[in-house]
Design an enzyme around this catalytic site. Structure first.
Site, short mmCIF file in Angstrom:
data_model
loop_
_atom_site.label_atom_id
_atom_site.label_comp_id
_atom_site.label_asym_id
_atom_site.label_seq_id
_atom_site.Cartn_x
_atom_site.Cartn_y
_atom_site.Cartn_z
N HIS A 103 0.87 -1.17 0.00
CA HIS A 103 0.00 0.00 0.00
C HIS A 103 0.91 1.23 0.00
O HIS A 103 1.96 1.24 0.66
CB HIS A 103 -0.86 0.08 1.26
CG HIS A 103 -1.96 -0.93 1.36
ND1 HIS A 103 -1.83 -2.07 2.12
CD2 HIS A 103 -3.20 -0.96 0.83
CE1 HIS A 103 -2.95 -2.76 2.05
NE2 HIS A 103 -3.80 -2.12 1.27
N ASP A 106 1.94 2.65 3.39
CA ASP A 106 2.83 1.82 4.20
C ASP A 106 4.28 2.00 3.77
O ASP A 106 5.19 1.74 4.56
CB ASP A 106 2.42 0.35 4.10
CG ASP A 106 1.10 0.09 4.80
OD1 ASP A 106 0.96 0.51 5.96
OD2 ASP A 106 0.21 -0.53 4.19
#
Length: 439
Positions: A103, A106
């Site tokens: 992601h 992240d």
């Protein structure tokens, strides 16, 4: 790798065979072993997820995180994010996996503005490109986190606020760009908050239309930047919302057909999401395969006694056998792979627990692959199913399937034939015991 190894106790993991008692060795995963014309490495296409493995603090609703990650100073600085990226590639290189997935949020900290967030991403992408070049590890797929920040409280592309839709589009645009820059083989859309908690405050049709328009914009932008990776949608029925629009494989396929998007998307099926939807993973896989739309698999499992997404590492050999029977049956992956969307338990907080968990998952799927191949070579299961449907291969069955029959001809057929002679037993227990002979 980092100047100071993040995993100093972790050697390069190698195959030692079924008799090995070494916890830091593979007992079944032998990357070069050829099964049904492909190596295990190419059949399984393992991927480590960035979010659970390197960003999950192992907290729960009743307690703070327990994860011990010495390479991570806990700050939201770009420098810490860059150091984390090098630790991640050290781990993946030692594990011997070919892929990873992420992601956007992240990878790099979110800034005070979208422009700052994009700059942070670019700084970390520099490290990812260096590490991919050094190790040969590739990006399976990227995605955007459109569910954590408070701006997405009402959803992203399905938000009641048009500005949120616009922000989500800008964020996905950037996530697609860095996925393309990193040579990603795909891009995944998961509607973490694309759903509703109450229909009293929801215009369902309008939200679905907005979701369809959002995905159409993504298709158009993919073409514009020349990104040839596969697009995926990942079904999930609930949690955190009461109902998510991507609730299961059938709902996703229906949505894609309704909005004329099926040619552009395949499904990324997750075992634990299937459980939450009240299905087995085999059902979800078969549904996607029947539509020619299975693209990738998030490899995990849930706890049937718990009603939420526990994202446990897959250690159930019967389940991995069922999964690999479907993957082999469709001819193997043409995109995607087995992506470990799984997290260690809160009690498994030491860095080495990450290695033990991934080794267990990789060995379990390798064993499932070998068992599935043996079942297919044996042929009894396939033969039984073929014989069960034999009445469709000729005569009236073939006429029905070819479109030659209609209600009138079928009535005449039955008036002449008389009564129906039912098929033989389904023999479920007999077939289950065949599977058990191999497991």
């Amino acid at each position: 790798m980092p100047e100071q190894p993040a995993f100093p106790e972790l050697p390069e993991i190698s195959y030692e065979g079924p008799d090995s008692k070494n916890p830091l060795a593979f007992r079944h995963y032998s990357p070069g072993e050829v099964i049904e014309g492909r190596t295990m490495r190419d059949h399984l296409r393992f991927s480590v997820v960035y979010w659970h493995t390197f960003r999950n603090p192992l907290g729960d609703p009743f307690g703070v995180g327990t994860a011990a990650r010495p390479w991570d100073d806990g700050s939201s600085s770009v420098e810490n994010a860059r150091r984390r990226a090098r630790a991640a590639f050290e781990f993946m290189e030692k594990l011997g996996v070919p892929f990873y997935a992420f992601h956007d949020r992240d990878l790099a900290p979110e800034g005070a503005t979208l422009r700052e967030s994009n700059r942070n991403l670019d700084a970390v992408v520099e490290v990812l490109k260096e590490e991919q070049q050094r190790t040969g590890i590739r990006l399976l797929w990227g995605t955007a986190c459109l569910f954590v920040h408070p701006r997405f409280v009402h959803g992203a592309s399905t938000s009641c606020n048009a500005d949120v839709f616009a922000y989500a589009a800008a964020q996905v645009k950037k996530a697609m760009e860095i996925t393309h820059e990193l040579g990603g083989e795909g891009y995944t859309f998961w509607g973490g908050r694309e759903g509703y908690t109450s229909l009293l405050n929801t215009d369902l049709k309008r939200e679905l239309d907005h979701l369809g328009r959002f995905l159409r914009m993504a298709v158009d932008y993919r073409r514009r930047i020349g990104f040839e990776g596969q697009f995926y949608i990942e079904p999930k029925p609930k949690e955190p919302t009461k109902h998510q629009y991507d609730s299961d494989a059938a709902a996703c396929l229906n949505f894609l057909r309704e909005y004329d998007l099926l040619d552009h998307f395949k499904l990324n099926i997750e075992t634990n999401h299937a459980t939450l939807a009240g299905h087995t993973v085999e059902h979800e896989l078969e549904t996607a395969i029947a539509a020619g739309a299975l693209g990738s698999i998030d490899a995990n499992m849930g706890d049937l006694l718990l009603g939420w997404d526990t994202d446990q590492f897959p250690t159930d050999i019967y389940q991995t056998t069922q999964v690999m029977l479907r993957v082999l049956g469709m001819g193997g992956f043409t995109s995607g792979g087995l992506n470990f969307d799984a997290k260690v338990r809160r009690e498994s907080f030491e860095p080495m627990d990450l290695a033990y968990a991934h080794i267990a998952g990789m060995d379990t799927f390798a064993r499932g692959l070998k068992i599935a191949a043996a079942i297919r070579a044996d042929g009894r299961l396939k033969s039984f199913v073929r014989e069960r449907y034999a009445s469709w291969d000729s005569g009236i069955g073939a006429q029905i399937e070819s479109g030659e029959a209609d209600f009138g001809s079928l009535e005449r057929y039955m008036l002449e034939k008389g009564e129906v002679d039912p098929n033989s037993s389904g023999r479920q227990e007999f077939l289950e015991n065949i599977i058990n002979q191999f497991v």
